[in-house]
Design an enzyme around this catalytic site. Structure first.
Site, PDB file in Angstrom:
ATOM      1  N   TYR A  79       0.745  -1.243  -0.164  1.00 34.52           N
ATOM      2  CA  TYR A  79      -0.085  -0.049  -0.088  1.00 34.52           C
ATOM      3  C   TYR A  79       0.985   1.186  -0.008  1.00 34.52           C
ATOM      4  O   TYR A  79       1.718   1.532   0.704  1.00 34.52           O
ATOM      5  CB  TYR A  79      -1.038   0.073   1.206  1.00 34.52           C
ATOM      6  CG  TYR A  79      -2.452  -0.116   0.880  1.00 34.52           C
ATOM      7  CD1 TYR A  79      -2.826   0.964   0.089  1.00 34.52           C
ATOM      8  CD2 TYR A  79      -3.254  -0.859   1.341  1.00 34.52           C
ATOM      9  CE1 TYR A  79      -4.293   0.848  -0.317  1.00 34.52           C
ATOM     10  CE2 TYR A  79      -4.465  -1.115   0.572  1.00 34.52           C
ATOM     11  CZ  TYR A  79      -4.958  -0.169  -0.085  1.00 34.52           C
ATOM     12  OH  TYR A  79      -6.384  -0.102  -0.283  1.00 34.52           O
ATOM     13  N   GLU A  81      -0.590   4.840  -0.712  1.00 34.50           N
ATOM     14  CA  GLU A  81      -1.371   6.069  -0.626  1.00 34.50           C
ATOM     15  C   GLU A  81      -0.564   7.168  -0.577  1.00 34.50           C
ATOM     16  O   GLU A  81       0.267   7.238   0.329  1.00 34.50           O
ATOM     17  CB  GLU A  81      -2.509   6.098   0.192  1.00 34.50           C
ATOM     18  CG  GLU A  81      -3.756   5.143  -0.228  1.00 34.50           C
ATOM     19  CD  GLU A  81      -4.715   5.188   0.607  1.00 34.50           C
ATOM     20  OE1 GLU A  81      -4.752   6.020   1.422  1.00 34.50           O
ATOM     21  OE2 GLU A  81      -5.663   4.182   0.414  1.00 34.50           O
ATOM     22  N   ASP A 256      -6.680  15.205 -23.806  1.00 36.98           N
ATOM     23  CA  ASP A 256      -6.659  13.786 -23.610  1.00 36.98           C
ATOM     24  C   ASP A 256      -5.974  12.831 -24.977  1.00 36.98           C
ATOM     25  O   ASP A 256      -6.913  12.764 -25.712  1.00 36.98           O
ATOM     26  CB  ASP A 256      -8.369  13.059 -23.358  1.00 36.98           C
ATOM     27  CG  ASP A 256      -8.172  11.770 -23.142  1.00 36.98           C
ATOM     28  OD1 ASP A 256      -7.352  10.838 -23.300  1.00 36.98           O
ATOM     29  OD2 ASP A 256      -9.487  11.374 -22.953  1.00 36.98           O
ATOM     30  N   THR A 285      -3.821   7.227 -21.763  1.00 36.48           N
ATOM     31  CA  THR A 285      -3.848   6.109 -21.238  1.00 36.48           C
ATOM     32  C   THR A 285      -2.248   5.436 -21.470  1.00 36.48           C
ATOM     33  O   THR A 285      -1.620   6.069 -22.426  1.00 36.48           O
ATOM     34  CB  THR A 285      -4.641   5.028 -21.969  1.00 36.48           C
ATOM     35  OG1 THR A 285      -4.511   5.097 -23.302  1.00 36.48           O
ATOM     36  CG2 THR A 285      -5.773   5.228 -21.461  1.00 36.48           C
ATOM     37  N   LYS A 288      -2.376   2.074 -25.315  1.00 33.17           N
ATOM     38  CA  LYS A 288      -2.987   1.998 -26.554  1.00 33.17           C
ATOM     39  C   LYS A 288      -1.767   2.257 -27.565  1.00 33.17           C
ATOM     40  O   LYS A 288      -0.603   1.347 -27.606  1.00 33.17           O
ATOM     41  CB  LYS A 288      -4.065   3.196 -26.896  1.00 33.17           C
ATOM     42  CG  LYS A 288      -5.191   3.136 -25.779  1.00 33.17           C
ATOM     43  CD  LYS A 288      -6.352   4.177 -26.170  1.00 33.17           C
ATOM     44  CE  LYS A 288      -7.060   4.299 -24.910  1.00 33.17           C
ATOM     45  NZ  LYS A 288      -8.141   3.473 -24.827  1.00 33.17           N
ATOM     46  N   ARG A 294      -1.781  -1.791 -19.149  1.00 29.00           N
ATOM     47  CA  ARG A 294      -2.757  -1.074 -18.961  1.00 29.00           C
ATOM     48  C   ARG A 294      -2.838   0.027 -17.739  1.00 29.00           C
ATOM     49  O   ARG A 294      -2.684  -0.293 -16.623  1.00 29.00           O
ATOM     50  CB  ARG A 294      -4.124  -1.853 -18.499  1.00 29.00           C
ATOM     51  CG  ARG A 294      -5.481  -1.505 -18.852  1.00 29.00           C
ATOM     52  CD  ARG A 294      -6.306  -2.807 -19.131  1.00 29.00           C
ATOM     53  NE  ARG A 294      -6.363  -3.305 -20.351  1.00 29.00           N
ATOM     54  CZ  ARG A 294      -6.470  -2.800 -21.590  1.00 29.00           C
ATOM     55  NH1 ARG A 294      -7.601  -1.727 -21.230  1.00 29.00           N
ATOM     56  NH2 ARG A 294      -6.144  -3.253 -22.671  1.00 29.00           N
TER      57      ARG A 294
HETATM   58  N1  PLP Z   1      -9.810   8.737 -23.122  1.00 31.21           N
HETATM   59  C1  PLP Z   1     -10.171   8.302 -24.413  1.00 31.21           C
HETATM   60  C2  PLP Z   1      -9.784   9.425 -25.592  1.00 31.21           C
HETATM   61  C3  PLP Z   1     -10.154   6.875 -24.764  1.00 31.21           C
HETATM   62  O1  PLP Z   1     -10.215   6.780 -25.962  1.00 31.21           O
HETATM   63  C4  PLP Z   1     -10.319   6.033 -23.548  1.00 31.21           C
HETATM   64  C5  PLP Z   1     -10.596   4.700 -23.860  1.00 31.21           C
HETATM   65  O2  PLP Z   1     -11.037   4.090 -24.809  1.00 31.21           O
HETATM   66  C6  PLP Z   1     -10.245   6.557 -22.093  1.00 31.21           C
HETATM   67  C7  PLP Z   1     -10.017   7.879 -22.192  1.00 31.21           C
HETATM   68  C8  PLP Z   1     -10.606   5.568 -21.193  1.00 31.21           C
HETATM   69  O3  PLP Z   1      -9.455   4.549 -20.922  1.00 31.21           O
HETATM   70  P1  PLP Z   1      -9.528   3.689 -19.989  1.00 31.21           P
HETATM   71  O4  PLP Z   1     -10.338   2.519 -20.499  1.00 31.21           O
HETATM   72  O5  PLP Z   1      -8.001   3.203 -19.649  1.00 31.21           O
HETATM   73  O6  PLP Z   1     -10.197   3.936 -18.830  1.00 31.21           O
END
Ligand code: PLP
Length: 487
Positions: A79, A81, A256, A285, A288, A294
């Site tokens: 842990y 945190e 994002d 993320t 991808k 992940r």
């Molecule tokens: N943001 C975008 C642009 C995404 O395409 C995705 C997933 O497809 C996410 C966030 C969410 O990612 P996660 O599935 O790891 O929570």
């Protein structure tokens, strides 16, 4: 493997230590088998299935054995945190090392002033970012107005007033049918319940992002947060322009880059197309196009770094130290020159795939691609996205259905198929292979007909699935997944 096999070999993750990885996996599976054989069997079967399918899911990839193996350790048991050097638990010295190394790689790779590597997923990274922005722009001024430093020092009435303000802010992001993501303020996701949301779309004719319309909508709506980034938009975005718009209306620009982080890391997107120098906060993320485990991460300017650093316990549970360790390994890989070659091939292959469709008469949303995504409009084949997705799966081609702008079939059945090149590029696929993939997809869709008026049921002409399966197997055999890895 097609042309340029040097680059292909250099980009196949883990080929150089395949024997060691094989021995490691054999031992691991033997141990799992002795405890729960069904899990060992499912793990083996998953590798076989992934090896045998033409994976075109734009959000998936194949992480290296090094990154995957890093996750199987006792770092999981701790842990931790809090944040580096400031934990709510004793004995976190090794987690501190792991998090420090991962954050250092993320900062260096993306040229960001600050990196936070704890988010467990992309959704979590976005939540950390939203609340860091709310904490900086709404909570901190609220506390200073009340003359206190800490939320616990507010009276009940002051706290209620501040909670009201935190829950009454505006966010603007790309519409779902233009390629935005649910976490960008849409009602089924917590972000839609937190914010008043208005979306910006694409030009109805060109299907390209319309910056003038976006600017006009932002001037009218005056969002606290302008979100850039997408899940299904097949084009590059000018983030310098988004920052100009954000500055003009007093918004914080959050990008994002979950989908295209690999193209940023691999220096395919530079200058105005690289969000990191332009956004106040960038999220992603790691699994991808970035090709790691992940998970998620957040990059921020100094202004937002303290608030982002409080992601745990603000919105996150204890960090997954074993996953942060794997992020460090994958980010170290992404800093190698081979990753830049890989990222360039991802983009080149997407173009080859798009050209393959266009020359066979298919229609693509925006008319093509300049990132890793191709969005195929399947209406000209007389089927829905749902029917196309299923017929392709029957033929060994794994894709996902996706809305297209002004989709006549709605968000469930859809009229599009989203295709991405990151995974098959990791296997070594080149431009000729992707042209063949386009040919196979057109073959399947040309031989698919709806059953009656159903938007889900369909008939695939006899022999199509077998023919395409066989052709796909040839491509897959020529470009093996995890070459040399044997269980
Ligand atoms: N943001 C975008 C642009 C995404 O395409 C995705 C997933 O497809 C996410 C966030 C969410 O990612 P996660 O599935 O790891 O929570």
């Amino acid at each position: 493997m097609t042309a340029d096999s040097t680059v292909t070999t250099a980009t196949a993750p883990g080929a150089e230590y395949a024997d060691t990885a094989s021995a490691a996996y054999r031992s691991i599976l033997q141990i799992i088998e002795s405890v729960e054989p069904r899990i060992a069997a499912a793990t083996r079967k998953e590798l076989a299935d992934q090896r045998d399918s033409l994976k075109l899911i734009a959000s998936e990839n194949y992480a290296s054995p090094a990154a995957l193996l890093t996750m199987g350790s006792w770092l999981s048991d701790k842990y931790a945190e809090g944040t580096i050097g400031h934990r709510f638990y004793a004995g976190c010295q090794n987690v501190d090392t792991v998090e420090t190394v991962a954050a250092e790689h993320a900062r260096e790779l993306f040229g960001a002033p600050y990196a936070y590597v704890q988010p467990h997923s992309g959704i979590d990274a976005n939540l950390v970012a939203y609340w860091a922005i709310l904490a900086t722009r709404v909570e901190a001024p609220g506390l200073s107005e009340a003359g206190v430093k800490n939320v616990n020092d507010l009276s009940e009435a002051q706290w209620e007033e501040l909670r009201g303000k935190l829950g009454n802010q505006r966010l603007m992001g790309m519409s779902l049918d233009a390629g935005g993501h649910l976490t960008h303020g849409f009602r089924p996701n917590i972000s839609g319940k937190m914010f008043h949301q208005r979306s910006y779309g694409t030009d109805p004719k060109t299907e390209l992002l319309d910056y003038d319309a976006l600017a006009a909508a932002a001037r009218e709506f005056k969002p606290l947060i302008l979100v850039g980034g997408y899940s299904a938009y097949p084009r590059r975005v000018n983030f310098a322009k988004l920052r100009e718009i954000a500055d003009e209306v007093g918004a914080t620009l959050m990008v994002d880059m979950a989908h295209f982080a690999g193209l940023v890391a691999g220096k395919v997107f530079t200058g105005d197309e690289d969000p990191v120098p332009h956004a106040h906060v960038t999220t992603t993320t790691t699994h991808k196009s970035l090709r790691g485990p992940r998970g998620g991460l957040v990059l921020a300017t100094a202004e937002y770094s303290d608030a982002v650093d409080k992601g745990c316990p603000m919105v996150l549970g204890g960090p997954l130290s074993h996953v942060m360790a794997a992020k460090a390994v994958a980010l170290a890989e992404a800093r190698q020159p081979a990753f830049q070659a890989y990222a360039q091939r991802v983009a080149d292959n997407a173009k080859a795939l798009a050209d393959g469709f266009l020359k066979r008469g298919a229609r693509l949303v925006t008319g093509g691609t300049d990132n890793h995504i191709v969005l195929l409009d399947v209406t000209s084949f007389g089927v829905t996205g749902r029917q196309a997705e299923s017929a392709l799966l029957d033929s060994g081609v794994v894709t996902n259905r996706n809305s297209i702008p002004a989709d006549p079939n709605g968000a469930w059945y859809t009229s599009g198929i989203r295709l991405g090149t990151p995974a098959l590029t990791t296997r070594g696929f080149g431009a000729d292979d992707f042209d063949r993939v386009a040919e196979l997809i057109v073959d399947v869709l040309s031989n698919t007909t709806p059953e009656g008026t159903s938007k889900a049921k369909y008939k695939l002409a006899d022999g199509t699935a077998e023919r395409v399966h066989a052709a796909a197997a040839e491509l897959l055999d020529a470009n093996p997944l995890y070459p040399g890895l044997s269980l």
